[in-house]
Design an enzyme around this catalytic site. Structure first.
Site, PDB file in Angstrom:
ATOM      1  N   LYS A  45      -6.135  -0.774  -6.023  1.00  0.00           N
ATOM      2  CA  LYS A  45      -5.719   0.515  -6.589  1.00  0.00           C
ATOM      3  C   LYS A  45      -4.771   1.295  -5.679  1.00  0.00           C
ATOM      4  O   LYS A  45      -4.860   2.510  -5.552  1.00  0.00           O
ATOM      5  CB  LYS A  45      -6.936   1.368  -6.955  1.00  0.00           C
ATOM      6  CG  LYS A  45      -7.922   0.673  -7.890  1.00  0.00           C
ATOM      7  CD  LYS A  45      -7.254   0.037  -9.109  1.00  0.00           C
ATOM      8  CE  LYS A  45      -6.691   1.064 -10.078  1.00  0.00           C
ATOM      9  NZ  LYS A  45      -5.978   0.399 -11.208  1.00  0.00           N
ATOM     10  N   HIS A 105      -5.341  -8.938  -2.667  1.00  0.00           N
ATOM     11  CA  HIS A 105      -6.078  -7.823  -2.066  1.00  0.00           C
ATOM     12  C   HIS A 105      -6.815  -8.287  -0.814  1.00  0.00           C
ATOM     13  O   HIS A 105      -7.627  -7.537  -0.263  1.00  0.00           O
ATOM     14  CB  HIS A 105      -7.103  -7.253  -3.056  1.00  0.00           C
ATOM     15  CG  HIS A 105      -6.514  -6.559  -4.238  1.00  0.00           C
ATOM     16  ND1 HIS A 105      -5.424  -5.709  -4.147  1.00  0.00           N
ATOM     17  CD2 HIS A 105      -6.874  -6.557  -5.556  1.00  0.00           C
ATOM     18  CE1 HIS A 105      -5.138  -5.236  -5.357  1.00  0.00           C
ATOM     19  NE2 HIS A 105      -5.993  -5.736  -6.217  1.00  0.00           N
ATOM     20  N   SER A 135      -9.708   6.210  -7.695  1.00  0.00           N
ATOM     21  CA  SER A 135      -9.093   5.232  -8.589  1.00  0.00           C
ATOM     22  C   SER A 135      -9.947   3.972  -8.685  1.00  0.00           C
ATOM     23  O   SER A 135     -10.119   3.397  -9.770  1.00  0.00           O
ATOM     24  CB  SER A 135      -7.686   4.901  -8.089  1.00  0.00           C
ATOM     25  OG  SER A 135      -6.994   4.125  -9.031  1.00  0.00           O
TER      26      SER A 135
END
Length: 291
Positions: A45, A105, A135
């Site tokens: 995010k 990620h 988020s």
């Protein structure tokens, strides 16, 4: 189609993970990167989709043959391995484009060695911790690839302790920042800077990548990558992904700096600030919680 149950969090070599990101681990670690690959790395995010789309447009534009191909197929998510969908690693292997744009990620220590050995270029995007937490919380509510986030106060405690998928935000942004000091093919950018002046940040990206788009190409990219346009665009809004329930919370929710103020209580903010100072006291990294 009945969706599988949400996964459980477990410790994986010191980082909180779920099976959807570790099931294909040996294949991920043996991924064969190429010198012209571009890896887009972020904590969840932090503008991953935004920067992926910017890079995709800069390199390939959007001819008719690509205009309906979802971004998650153009820029595969390297470590994803979920039921009834192609594995991210396989999609990356099969990419017909050059350079290949690949997103991850993964904490820096989990990145396949071949990226470093091949001197592939890496674009890292960091976002301030408070907006990242908010988020990520809403993302967890709508995305069945992630564990159930619980309520906001519960999630915030877990976020501060690194008990969320991909582990500690603090360790993620700091270790990638440390990597930048020794690995020259790494461009470290900030979500807040992109919000404030996307044109300038796109120029810096182009400089790092050795790209020279025309003024017309730049204008086209900037028009396509506005938050509102991407939210309406089926290529970028992940509306075709069955594991995401966008009626709970849209994949592209607000795209702002400072939305944390609508979630943190005064006491949560004080506790978070104290914890943040402690965990970030030995870094030169500076984040902006508002612009």
């Amino acid at each position: 189609m009945e969706l599988p149950p949400r996964p459980t969090l477990f410790d994986f070599h010191g980082v909180s993970m779920t099976k959807y990101f570790t099931d294909n681990w040996e294949n991920i670690q043996s991924f064969k990167a190429r010198p012209d690959d571009i890896l887009i790395a972020t904590y969840p995010k932090a503008g991953t989709t935004w920067v992926s789309y910017i890079l995709d447009l800069l390199y390939f534009g959007e001819p008719d043959c690509r205009s309906s191909v979802p971004l998650q197929e153009r820029v595969p998510f390297l470590e994803i391995s979920e039921p009834s969908r192609p594995k991210g690693k396989d999609l990356a292997d099969q990419l017909p484009t050059a350079p290949r744009l690949i997103k991850t990620h993964l904490p820096v220590q989990f990145v396949p060695k071949s990226f470093w050995e091949q001197r592939s270029r890496i674009v890292y995007v960091a976002r301030n911790a408070k907006d990242s937490a908010v988020s990520y919380f809403h993302f967890g509510r709508m995305n069945r690839v992630l564990p159930e986030p619980g309520d906001w106060s519960c999630f915030l405690q877990n976020f501060m302790q690194g008990k969320v998928v991909f582990g500690s935000w603090y360790e993620h942004v700091n270790t990638w920042w440390d990597q930048k000091q020794t690995y020259s093919n790494l461009h470290y950018m900030f979500y807040e800077d992109l919000i404030e002046d996307s044109g300038q940040e796109i120029s810096r990206l182009c400089s790092f990548l050795g790209l020279s788009p025309t003024a017309e190409q730049r204008e086209l990219v900037q028009a396509k990558v506005t938050f509102d346009n991407m939210k309406q665009n089926k290529v970028t809004n992940f509306s075709t992904v069955s594991m995401m329930n966008q009626s709970v919370s849209p994949f592209m929710r607000k795209g702002r700096v400072g939305d944390w103020k609508n979630h943190f209580t005064v006491s949560q903010n004080e506790q978070f600030e104290e914890d943040f100072k402690n965990k970030m006291k030995n870094t030169a990294l500076v984040f902006r919680n508002e612009i």
